[in-house]
Write a protein that holds these residues in place. Structure first.
Motif: not given
Lengths: 277, 277
Positions: A181-187, A199, A203, B85, B109-110, B187, B189-191
């Motif tokens: 949805d337009g968001v990077c949640i993991a790299v 992971r 999440l 989350v 959201f975008r 790196v 991200a969301a975590e």
């Protein structure tokens, strides 16, 4: 350096093996094709499966010992497969031949993981052991362009993932991200794709699905080493993480066991898409 | 929008609370300063500690309910603290006031996590609830330039980490990386930073130490929301991961409980360094 043999002309392959399922898959595929195998377990990273094959465990830095083993076992080519945690340079106990190469290895240590692996591959080739990418021994294809499984979707998320991987490319980091949805949640960095997907599963526990795994090679990637791959395990992990699909660079990412990978994806209801660079 | 009150003039603070230790620290610090607290537990992310304070659990999308609760409880300011989350837009059940805002929320959201949080902060301010960063209520300072604890070291790794975070900045990803011996091994991200450091600890288990946590705000970061912070927990996690130090942007990263953070670092033998943007 003499011309590189193709996989079919190799009689005995030395597998410089790290963790994960790839080295075992290479060993088993070689056995099935009548290619001899000698497994070099680098620092004890390899699982119990190595007992099924001629093998020896060596510590990092035992360069002379590795070359002697490859010669003793009659290896006519080498492949590097599996994950290794890069040791610190000061933590390696080098043998005599390793010490002779120390200035060169110290330089390689400053050049990122790809630089290090490429440099190690160069050293083996100079010693007369051609280095061949593990995929040459496996039932594997390069990803095709277009929809391999399912219908193309999540175009914006795929585009964002590609932009991020492009931006990271000069830094020799990972080769994969998850975008939802337009968001990077993991790299992905040193942990590998499997750990990254685990992971994402945590999440997103209990949430709606969505999200795409985007995977592509770094610019200037040495194809002898560490070429990005997907396979049935990747598909299962992506599905468990609630992703809707996997997008990979056509011609740049390996698809292990392509038939099984595509069946797994179709059964899990996730798409597999190849994009052109 | 009327001029924003500073923390000392707030009588009752509405805490829009996610997971982690930050919301609890804010609530406890307010109680100690005589500021009333009302905790809004977003989607059940908050731990048991909320029972010690007036609180209510709301589902994502219950915009009207949140505004009614803030009014009922006499909140004169709001802070957003802790991890969430991001749900998928289609998985949110909006109430009537949420539905009225849906086109705007869909646009947000975008725009990445930062864009979403900034936009939500704007909506609260338009409804008469000024949004104040959580650090205003905490014993916390902004990081100073230079060596805060220990001697500056690992200059090359810090420089590489900053370059990577700069390259990622346009993509609204994390605010932290771990670099060791010239290689980026993780790196964020969301975590979040804690999960990233736990992964580094696993990746490096049994290896020599080394490596630096580098943390800085994204360019154009909204200081009302999600400003990067370090604290005693960060120091302990970095030490457990075998890192030699922490480098943060001076003036851009919050140091929670600065005295305790610096004592923890000195005891663990890791440096804390502030670099100028």
């Amino acid at each position: 350096v003499s011309p590189k043999p193709d996989a079919d002309s190799v009689r005995t392959l030395g597998i410089l093996a790290g963790s994960g399922t790839l080295p075992r898959a290479v060993a088993q595929a070689c056995a099935a094709r009548g290619i001899g195998v000698f497994v070099i377990d680098l620092g004890g990273a390899v699982g119990d499966w190595a007992r099924d094959f001629p093998h020896e465990r060596v510590a990092m830095g035992q360069v002379g010992r590795v070359l002697a083993l490859l010669t003793r076992e009659g290896c006519d080519a080498v492949t590097m497969a599996g994950g290794l945690v890069r040791p610190s340079l000061t933590g390696i106990r080098f043998d005599r031949q390793g010490l002779a190469l120390l200035p060169r290895i110290a330089r390689l240590f400053r050049s990122g993981d790809d630089g290090l692996l490429s440099g190690v591959a160069d050293m083996f080739e100079e010693k007369g052991f051609p280095v061949i990418g593990p995929e040459a021994f496996l039932p594997a294809d390069l990803a095709r362009a277009g929809d391999m499984v399912g219908q193309g979707a999540a175009r914006d998320d795929i585009a964002l993932g590609r932009s991020i991987l492009d931006a990271l490319s000069p830094f020799d980091i990972g080769q994969a991200v998850v975008v939802a949805d337009g968001v990077c949640i993991a790299v992905e960095a040193a942990e590998g794709t499997a750990a990254m997907l685990a992971r994402v599963e945590d999440l997103r526990a209990g949430r709606d699905g969505g999200g795409v795994l985007v995977k592509m090679p770094k610019r200037g990637q040495d194809t002898r080493v560490d070429r990005p791959a997907i396979g049935p395990d990747t598909v299962r992990a992506a599905a468990a993480a609630g992703l809707v699909g996997i997008a990979v660079e056509a011609g740049g990412v390996i698809v292990l066991e392509p038939g099984r990978t595509e069946r797994c994806a179709a059964e899990a209801g996730i798409f597999v898409h190849g994009f052109a660079r």
